[in-house]
Design an enzyme around this catalytic site. Structure first.
Site, PDB file in Angstrom:
ATOM      1  N   CYS A  47       7.193  28.192 -28.561  1.00  0.00           N
ATOM      2  CA  CYS A  47       6.725  28.164 -29.951  1.00  0.00           C
ATOM      3  C   CYS A  47       7.183  29.439 -30.647  1.00  0.00           C
ATOM      4  O   CYS A  47       7.395  30.466 -30.004  1.00  0.00           O
ATOM      5  CB  CYS A  47       5.196  28.064 -29.924  1.00  0.00           C
ATOM      6  N   CYS A  73       2.813  33.532 -30.612  1.00  0.00           N
ATOM      7  CA  CYS A  73       3.723  33.278 -29.496  1.00  0.00           C
ATOM      8  C   CYS A  73       4.925  34.212 -29.496  1.00  0.00           C
ATOM      9  O   CYS A  73       5.514  34.471 -28.449  1.00  0.00           O
ATOM     10  CB  CYS A  73       4.166  31.818 -29.502  1.00  0.00           C
ATOM     11  N   ASP A  79     -25.001   8.775 -40.669  1.00  0.00           N
ATOM     12  CA  ASP A  79     -24.575   7.474 -40.147  1.00  0.00           C
ATOM     13  C   ASP A  79     -25.031   7.301 -38.704  1.00  0.00           C
ATOM     14  O   ASP A  79     -25.613   8.218 -38.112  1.00  0.00           O
ATOM     15  CB  ASP A  79     -23.048   7.332 -40.258  1.00  0.00           C
ATOM     16  N   CYS A 127       5.435  30.686 -33.448  1.00  0.00           N
ATOM     17  CA  CYS A 127       4.379  31.167 -34.337  1.00  0.00           C
ATOM     18  C   CYS A 127       4.143  32.656 -34.070  1.00  0.00           C
ATOM     19  O   CYS A 127       4.568  33.186 -33.043  1.00  0.00           O
ATOM     20  CB  CYS A 127       3.099  30.337 -34.160  1.00  0.00           C
ATOM     21  N   ASP A 174     -20.705  17.697 -42.337  1.00  0.00           N
ATOM     22  CA  ASP A 174     -21.066  16.487 -41.597  1.00  0.00           C
ATOM     23  C   ASP A 174     -22.587  16.498 -41.430  1.00  0.00           C
ATOM     24  O   ASP A 174     -23.253  17.486 -41.748  1.00  0.00           O
ATOM     25  CB  ASP A 174     -20.333  16.466 -40.250  1.00  0.00           C
TER      26      ASP A 174
END
Lengths: 539, 539
Positions: free
Chosen positions: A274, A279, A122, A276, A86
């Site tokens: 969770c 977790c 931008d 994962c 960016d």
């Protein structure tokens, strides 16, 4: 460069080819800040990351990094996968600082860094002034032209031309159109962060949809700053292909744990909801005992797992034509999301209709009043406004029964009555079913998707959805004069154990009877119906 | 034996002490069939299992197992954790076979097996005949008395007395009452499978709620056969504490993959939308290449991970007072669940009200028309029916604005008008806010939960929810005569940029103005309001 594999409305599965590999979209590029690395790119890759975004402006502004720019960004952050850079516009807004770099400098600097995707400088259009926002859009466009002239040709870098406009949708449209005209490979949509921060998902969703409908469809649309998994599916249904965000890390720094339903604060979590690896390995209490740094990394890892998991769910939904079904479950988690969902469909349902698949292998599921504005339903309604009905004598309005089996029984029952009396003239009777989901379904259309493949809660047939009533009114206004007779058959004598068992009341049909009893004949007994039809056809 | 730790409506966190450990509820006991083991108990424990259920009747009927019964069931299946045994009632229904065992035999056999929880031989009441179902309930009750007399005392076994009745709710109530009178430790609810198989979640939810409201609250309620995670939260909000199911294995055998939103067929899955160890390790295509047996085990493991994950989410929700918020997201995944949710709240909302917490630390989230029937809203409505209003002169009806800040501004604005004119007599004006969520909110009550801590989509204030309109009507009917004057202040002169920005129309208030303009004075200008109030108080 961007190949579209599957579509479901504006949502799509795509493959974007870059110098360092292919990104499968929809996807998210986690923000990697080389000055405050929390998880290394290679660790993120193990969690499921397909590519990342880092900031050319930060590298430019950090002398020890800037010196190494000629090595290229891949070497600089030790990652050989897909890297987008960016340009600093977000930083100038976030920290209210004057950028110490010009468009030319940052474009040339990115040509040194050789990211897979580079971004021009931008203008972030977070302003309440239309004039100022318009200036931002025009300046961004001018810089786009400049950048495309300045950049090295054949560098292998895909160039991103941001769409701006902020809260002004006419400017978002203008910007999307202007930037589309330039030879960019990729369009990020900017100025979403202010609305995201105030939970104004309606505004963000609308900016995305307007940008997407106004730009070249064959380029990917990247929605800057979206990082909360609970918003992904709606944003993707509105047309976003790629997100980038540092949410996984920022939230982790404040002990905030992401789920696809919202955010939990670590100290309030008793069990991690969770599966994962983080977790399953740790308990919330164990994390609370760690140093801030240790647990930040672990929560950030979980946040990434849940982020990529949600993206998998979304891609799976798109591939099976169920993006709206997924969106419906996600928006039910937060009133601000539900509001955005309803608003977007009410306002853009008709414009989304052409993007909708003609047929799906899965059923349409009703979940909310907003479901009645979905493009699948709009399509049916639009079809109903452009019918070329053959000359028929009789319009016979009957209710649609919920429960497929029951409705089939009823249809056979009606058909038997008609065939017994008029046999050869059966085609002169247009049977139309009053449906809570679709308003009116003509018997001839019944085979088409999703007129049969749909499920709604039975209590919908005991309500009077205003959109469905509107469709019926439109139909009657347009076509009633094409029929010499209108009969409303309120089948009080059609008995079935399921009608009592499921307490089926057909309120919408009762309302239709009330509204049109003066335009036609109301009959509630099949014997009377027979007599009436007989009389019509004997004359 | 059963300690209740936290409550959220009928949902609760409990700890059930057994001879081999503590089960934390809500929880699920996976069915383990020693004749067709798919995953060993110890493997299931690693996945998160807290205890299992196996079948005493199957052991009894398998000679090589029956011989070893004296070793005890723990040794028999090589598992030293919590084991419940069922008695064969389900088998007799499922396979339509005459059981070759009596209640006495199976109770005595379980005394040999020494499970942590044993079950008497109940009668499965899947019948359309009330008489037959009632006989089943009575026989089950008789067998309960018999079993409690027969069983060894001080064996350490908790005895389960099943509740039956099937589709007949009066019988479910009777059965719950009768079985509660006996000294059971635990009540399973039977005959749910037929409705579960036909997606009739409404029926199942109602059976659970009736059983729970009719039994002794301090005992755990086990809902037999519930195994799909998408239904767990609703079933638990209706009062279930424990489930048991072989769904994880049965679905796996047919390549069906469970999610908390529904079921996916393996061949239709492109990416696993899950972060469990199985789904991170394998791709769907890899599974499809394996032998049936290999992939069955893996899918069953995933199915268990997602099962226990959903239970963690539910326990987390209960602990934070958000069970209904979780239910709202889950029911939006399937119309049959949504229907059950709406039906249960409409029919039982008032009976659930006493179980609702007085206050919560989290906000009430609106998600569906069903949300308006939630016990928190019912409580407010019931309060409004039993007000002891002080003698006041004026009832001033004003709208509630959505957005907390905007509403606060408006309240200050109204208050300022009143205080300027009547200062000391301010208390003689009863200000009542017309609210789309609550119907009517009196200014004095505004501090109480959840009158401020709530969020709803802004478009709700542009609708006319019928329940809210009903509450207003009840309020006006009950109290209008207590006021000498009724003023409806339609604040057309109250301007705020947010009103335009968010397109706030206050339809409900406009309807109230229409309905009551003949009973009071409608004013749309604060100057006129001042004059009116002044006149009243000067007389």
């Amino acid at each position: 460069m961007f190949e579209i594999i599957e579509k479901d409305g504006l949502a799509r599965i795509g493959k974007l080819k870059t110098a360092h590999g292919i990104i499968e979209t929809p996807n998210l590029l986690p923000v990697y800040n080389p000055n405050i690395p929390l998880i290394t790119p290679n660790e993120m890759k193990k969690i499921g990351m397909n590519g990342l975004i880092t900031n050319a402006y930060i590298i430019y502004n950090t002398p020890e990094l800037r010196e190494q720019a000629t090595k290229g960004v891949h070497s600089l952050i030790s990652y050989d996968g897909i890297i987008m850079t960016d340009s600093g516009a977000y930083q100038s807004w976030m920290y209210r600082e004057e950028l110490e770099v010009s468009n030319q400098e940052i474009v040339e600097f990115q040509d040194l860094l050789k990211p897979d995707i580079g971004t021009i400088l931008d203008i972030f259009t977070d302003t309440d002034s239309h004039e100022e926002a318009e200036k931002g859009v025009e300046t961004t466009h001018g810089r786009g032209i400049e950048a495309l002239n300045l950049r090295q040709k054949d560098s292998g870098i895909l160039w991103a031309g941001p769409i701006q406009g902020g809260q002004f949708l006419d400017l978002v449209e203008k910007s999307a159109r202007l930037m589309s005209e330039l030879e960019f490979d990729y369009h990020p949509l900017g100025t979403l962060a202010p609305s995201l921060m105030s939970y104004n998902y309606k505004q963000v969703a609308e900016q995305i949809i307007v940008a997407r409908l106004s730009m070249i469809q064959s380029r990917p649309l990247h929605a800057f700053s979206i990082g909360h998994p609970m918003f992904f599916s709606l944003a993707i249904a509105c047309g976003a292909d790629i997100f980038d965000s540092s949410a996984y890390a920022l939230f982790a720094k404040n002990d905030r744990y992401l789920t696809n339903m919202g955010t939990l604060r670590l100290e309030k979590i008793h069990e991690f909801p969770c599966s994962c690896p983080i977790c399953l390995k740790y308990k919330p209490k164990e994390l609370l005992k760690m140093t801030l740094k240790e647990r930040q990394c672990l929560i950030a890892e979980h946040n990434l797992y849940v982020t990529f998991q949600e993206l998998k769910s979304i891609r799976q939904a798109i591939r099976t034509g169920r993006i709206w079904e997924l969106v419906q479950t996600r928006v039910s988690a937060h009133p601000a999301l539900l509001e955005a969902f309803r608003y977007i469909l009410k306002k853009y349902g008709e414009r989304l209709e052409p993007y909708e698949l003609a047929s799906k292998s899965t059923a349409f599921f009703y979940a909310d009043t907003g479901s009645l504005d979905r493009p699948e339903i709009r399509r049916h309604q639009m079809k109903m406004q452009n019918l070329s009905l053959n000359a028929r004598s009789v319009l016979l309005l009957v209710p649609e029964y919920p429960l497929n089996d029951l409705n089939l029984k009823f249809k056979r029952y009606v058909n038997k009555i008609l065939e017994e009396i008029i046999e050869k003239e059966r085609h002169l009777v247009q049977v139309a079913h009053v449906s809570p989901l679709f308003g009116i379904i003509l018997e001839d259309l019944q085979g088409t998707y999703p007129l049969i493949q749909n499920e709604y809660p039975l209590d919908l047939c005991n309500q009077i959805p205003s959109r469905s009533l509107q469709v019926i009114e439109n139909f009657m206004n347009s076509y009633r004069n094409q029929f010499s007779h209108i009969i409303l058959y309120d089948p009080k004598d059609f008995q079935d154990p399921d009608i009592i068992k499921y307490n089926i009341k057909l309120q919408l049909f009762q309302q239709v009877v009330k509204n049109y009893e003066s335009s036609g004949t109301v009959l509630d007994n099949h014997e009377h119906l027979k007599i009436k039809i007989e009389r019509i056809f004997k004359n």
